[in-house]
Design a protein around this motif. Structure first.
Motif, mmCIF file in Angstrom:
data_model
loop_
_atom_site.group_PDB
_atom_site.id
_atom_site.type_symbol
_atom_site.label_atom_id
_atom_site.label_comp_id
_atom_site.label_asym_id
_atom_site.label_seq_id
_atom_site.Cartn_x
_atom_site.Cartn_y
_atom_site.Cartn_z
ATOM 1 N N PHE A 139 0.828 -1.205 0.000
ATOM 2 C CA PHE A 139 0.000 0.000 0.000
ATOM 3 C C PHE A 139 0.864 1.257 0.000
ATOM 4 C CE2 PHE A 139 -2.324 3.334 2.330
ATOM 5 C CZ PHE A 139 -3.410 3.481 1.481
ATOM 6 N N THR A 140 1.920 1.244 0.819
ATOM 7 C CA THR A 140 2.825 2.389 0.873
ATOM 8 C C THR A 140 3.580 2.556 -0.437
ATOM 9 O OG1 THR A 140 3.123 2.011 3.248
ATOM 10 C CG2 THR A 140 4.711 3.435 2.160
ATOM 11 N N GLY A 141 3.992 1.443 -1.035
ATOM 12 C CA GLY A 141 4.713 1.518 -2.301
ATOM 13 C C GLY A 141 3.873 2.091 -3.417
ATOM 14 N N VAL A 142 2.609 1.694 -3.489
ATOM 15 C CA VAL A 142 1.716 2.214 -4.526
ATOM 16 C C VAL A 142 1.523 3.723 -4.353
ATOM 17 C CG1 VAL A 142 -0.655 2.152 -5.392
ATOM 18 C CG2 VAL A 142 0.551 0.017 -4.894
ATOM 19 N N ARG A 143 1.472 4.193 -3.096
ATOM 20 C CA ARG A 143 1.304 5.622 -2.838
ATOM 21 C C ARG A 143 2.505 6.436 -3.315
ATOM 22 N NH1 ARG A 143 1.690 7.541 1.656
ATOM 23 N NH2 ARG A 143 0.303 9.335 1.541
ATOM 24 N N ASN A 144 3.665 5.827 -3.421
ATOM 25 C CA ASN A 144 4.890 6.565 -3.735
ATOM 26 C C ASN A 144 5.444 6.245 -5.118
ATOM 27 O OD1 ASN A 144 5.870 7.987 -1.016
ATOM 28 N ND2 ASN A 144 4.986 6.013 -0.475
ATOM 29 N N LEU A 145 4.630 5.666 -5.986
ATOM 30 C CA LEU A 145 5.101 5.345 -7.323
ATOM 31 C C LEU A 145 5.173 6.603 -8.185
ATOM 32 C CD1 LEU A 145 3.235 2.015 -8.194
ATOM 33 C CD2 LEU A 145 5.601 2.315 -7.476
ATOM 34 N N ASP A 146 6.227 6.739 -8.951
ATOM 35 C CA ASP A 146 6.341 7.771 -9.973
ATOM 36 C C ASP A 146 7.370 7.309 -10.993
ATOM 37 O OD1 ASP A 146 8.633 7.973 -8.543
ATOM 38 O OD2 ASP A 146 8.449 10.100 -8.057
ATOM 39 N N TRP A 147 7.387 7.983 -12.161
ATOM 40 C CA TRP A 147 8.247 7.537 -13.249
ATOM 41 C C TRP A 147 9.616 8.195 -13.139
ATOM 42 C CZ3 TRP A 147 8.048 3.301 -15.651
ATOM 43 C CH2 TRP A 147 8.775 3.083 -16.819
ATOM 44 N N THR A 148 10.336 7.810 -12.116
ATOM 45 C CA THR A 148 11.714 8.234 -11.913
ATOM 46 C C THR A 148 12.556 6.992 -11.652
ATOM 47 O OG1 THR A 148 11.386 8.502 -9.522
ATOM 48 C CG2 THR A 148 10.983 10.446 -10.919
ATOM 49 N N THR A 149 13.861 7.184 -11.548
ATOM 50 C CA THR A 149 14.736 6.046 -11.250
ATOM 51 C C THR A 149 14.340 5.400 -9.933
ATOM 52 O OG1 THR A 149 16.545 7.117 -12.441
ATOM 53 C CG2 THR A 149 17.123 5.330 -10.943
ATOM 54 N N VAL A 206 18.418 -2.717 -5.872
ATOM 55 C CA VAL A 206 19.628 -2.155 -6.480
ATOM 56 C C VAL A 206 19.327 -1.496 -7.821
ATOM 57 C CG1 VAL A 206 21.145 -3.806 -5.327
ATOM 58 C CG2 VAL A 206 20.184 -4.393 -7.550
ATOM 59 N N TRP A 207 18.045 -1.207 -8.080
ATOM 60 C CA TRP A 207 17.680 -0.664 -9.387
ATOM 61 C C TRP A 207 18.356 0.673 -9.660
ATOM 62 C CZ3 TRP A 207 16.014 -2.409 -13.755
ATOM 63 C CH2 TRP A 207 15.579 -1.502 -14.724
ATOM 64 N N TRP A 213 24.214 3.041 -13.759
ATOM 65 C CA TRP A 213 25.313 2.439 -14.517
ATOM 66 C C TRP A 213 24.973 2.369 -15.998
ATOM 67 C CZ3 TRP A 213 25.328 -2.014 -17.504
ATOM 68 C CH2 TRP A 213 26.598 -2.449 -17.954
ATOM 69 N N TRP A 214 23.736 1.966 -16.309
ATOM 70 C CA TRP A 214 23.330 1.849 -17.704
ATOM 71 C C TRP A 214 23.316 3.221 -18.382
ATOM 72 C CZ3 TRP A 214 22.988 -1.416 -21.498
ATOM 73 C CH2 TRP A 214 22.203 -1.109 -22.608
ATOM 74 N N ARG A 215 22.813 4.239 -17.674
ATOM 75 C CA ARG A 215 22.805 5.591 -18.241
ATOM 76 C C ARG A 215 24.215 6.092 -18.492
ATOM 77 N NH1 ARG A 215 18.251 9.274 -15.148
ATOM 78 N NH2 ARG A 215 16.390 8.162 -15.900
ATOM 79 N N ALA A 216 25.124 5.782 -17.573
ATOM 80 C CA ALA A 216 26.512 6.202 -17.759
ATOM 81 C C ALA A 216 27.123 5.517 -18.975
ATOM 82 C CB ALA A 216 27.326 5.897 -16.503
ATOM 83 N N ARG A 217 26.823 4.238 -19.162
ATOM 84 C CA ARG A 217 27.320 3.516 -20.341
ATOM 85 C C ARG A 217 26.790 4.136 -21.626
ATOM 86 N NH1 ARG A 217 31.396 0.087 -20.622
ATOM 87 N NH2 ARG A 217 30.314 -1.027 -22.294
ATOM 88 N N GLY A 244 39.428 7.785 -11.489
ATOM 89 C CA GLY A 244 38.180 7.050 -11.320
ATOM 90 C C GLY A 244 37.975 6.042 -12.428
ATOM 91 N N SER A 245 37.848 4.782 -12.071
ATOM 92 C CA SER A 245 37.682 3.722 -13.065
ATOM 93 C C SER A 245 36.240 3.270 -13.194
ATOM 94 C CB SER A 245 38.570 2.522 -12.706
ATOM 95 O OG SER A 245 38.236 2.043 -11.410
ATOM 96 N N GLY A 246 35.365 3.701 -12.279
ATOM 97 C CA GLY A 246 33.973 3.315 -12.369
ATOM 98 C C GLY A 246 33.302 3.963 -13.563
ATOM 99 N N THR A 247 32.268 3.307 -14.071
ATOM 100 C CA THR A 247 31.579 3.819 -15.257
ATOM 101 C C THR A 247 30.969 5.191 -15.008
ATOM 102 O OG1 THR A 247 31.064 1.545 -15.918
ATOM 103 C CG2 THR A 247 29.790 3.293 -16.947
ATOM 104 N N GLN A 248 30.320 5.373 -13.860
ATOM 105 C CA GLN A 248 29.702 6.662 -13.568
ATOM 106 C C GLN A 248 30.736 7.753 -13.383
ATOM 107 O OE1 GLN A 248 26.458 6.546 -10.652
ATOM 108 N NE2 GLN A 248 26.392 4.336 -10.847
#
Length: 339
Positions: A139-149, A206-207, A213-217, A244-248
């Motif tokens: 119920f709490t999750g549905v209340r906080n859904l939006d189209w963001t990361t 971990v989404w 990571w995908w956006r950085a790639r 810095g060796s990380g993708t981001q």
């Protein structure tokens, strides 16, 4: 094999959440997510047929038949639902950061009592607690859904929690009709659905890391040509201490290097009357900057006002727009010469 793979993936997600807590402040909500995902990993591990059998053989006097394994799995899902309830409580406006810790300890205390009751008394009671907490979380999750990361991560996590709640209700129904739970590895839909729920929760947890990571790639791929051209002209923008060796981190460094090179090419941000006032259209402005970046000695004149990101556009988004325009113009140039 799928049992082992599921357990491995969920443990990897748990490790990723631990790493996130180590590099960022360990808030009550972040620690609760670590506990929740670790509990799912424990449940997935006990669900592996070989490990489940080994756990059941820990019972004294030869008492087996998944008695201990079922109770440990149920207790693990109680731990997941309890920790996730702490995260859900943090999302309610009536709960402030100041009193979240106290509320969290109350929820953890109730969950601990439920775990003890499950291990010593009844798994049916444990599944009832899981069902109640999953309803609250969903119920709490549905209340906080939006189209963001973050919203997409919440959607995946909530979907997995909803599936856990449904399976908890079915487990209660089985117990009321004296129907034993199917053993791990038996054919049917029961255990595969549990695995799907565990994977949804793990991926949702971990989404943010996955999507960033995908956006950085994708960003590195889009700005590759523009970055290579500008770095060849101004190699001094690449600092030797940038390790810095990380993708981001690499994507952030390359965006900064492109912006620095453009400023150097414009003469250090000098304002030129011949450049004119930049238009409000981001596409038109990016196209002109891209044409100038491709041929700095041509007819196009640019100054620092054109290079600065337009209002409401981040440096990453602005560099992406310039890179897209640059690549589009470069790909059409040979065709224009051929005509």
């Amino acid at each position: 094999m799928t049992f082992w793979l599921t357990a491995l993936l969920v443990w990897m997600a748990s490790g990723a959440r631990v790493g996130r807590v180590l590099v960022k402040p360990a808030t009550t909500a972040r620690v609760a997510i670590v506990v929740a995902v670790a509990a799912v990993a424990l449940a997935a591990t006990i669900g592996v047929p070989e490990i489940g059998v080994a756990v059941d053989h820990l019972m004294p006097n030869g008492v087996h038949g998944q008695w201990l394994g079922d109770r440990v799995v149920t207790a693990a899902w109680i731990m997941f639902a309890t920790a996730t309830s702490v995260v859900a409580a943090a999302a309610w406006p009536v709960v402030s950061r100041r009193n979240l810790r106290q509320i969290g300890w109350i929820i953890y205390g109730a969950g601990l009592i439920a775990i003890i009751a499950t291990l010593t008394w009844s798994t049916t009671f444990g599944w009832a607690i899981v069902l109640i907490e999953c309803v609250f979380v969903a119920f709490t999750g549905v209340r906080n859904l939006d189209w963001t990361t973050l919203g997409r991560g919440i959607a995946l996590y909530t979907s997995g929690t909803f599936v856990v709640g449904v399976l908890a209700a079915l487990s209660i129904r089985r117990a009321m009709h004296d129907r034993p739970m199917p053993a791990p590895g038996q054919s049917g839909w029961y255990w595969p659905v549990w695995q799907i729920a565990a994977l949804l929760i793990a991926i949702g947890a971990v989404w943010i890391v996955i999507e960033l990571w995908w956006r950085a790639r994708m960003l590195l791929k889009q700005i590759r040509t523009l970055h290579r051209v500008l770095i060849a002209r101004f190699p001094e923008v690449v600092a030797h201490e940038q390790t810095g060796s990380g993708t981001q981190l690499k994507a952030s460094d390359q965006v900064a290097q492109i912006m620095d090179a453009l400023y150097l090419q414009s003469g250090g941000g000098l304002e030129l009357a011949a450049a004119g006032v930049p238009p409000e259209s981001v596409a038109e402005r990016a196209q002109r900057v891209a044409d100038w970046a491709r041929d700095p000695f041509g007819e196009v004149v640019i100054d620092g006002r054109w290079i600065s990101p337009p209002a409401g556009v981040s440096p990453r988004g602005w560099v992406q727009a310039i890179a897209r325009a640059y690549d589009a113009a470069t790909s059409t140039a040979p065709a224009a010469i051929g005509r």
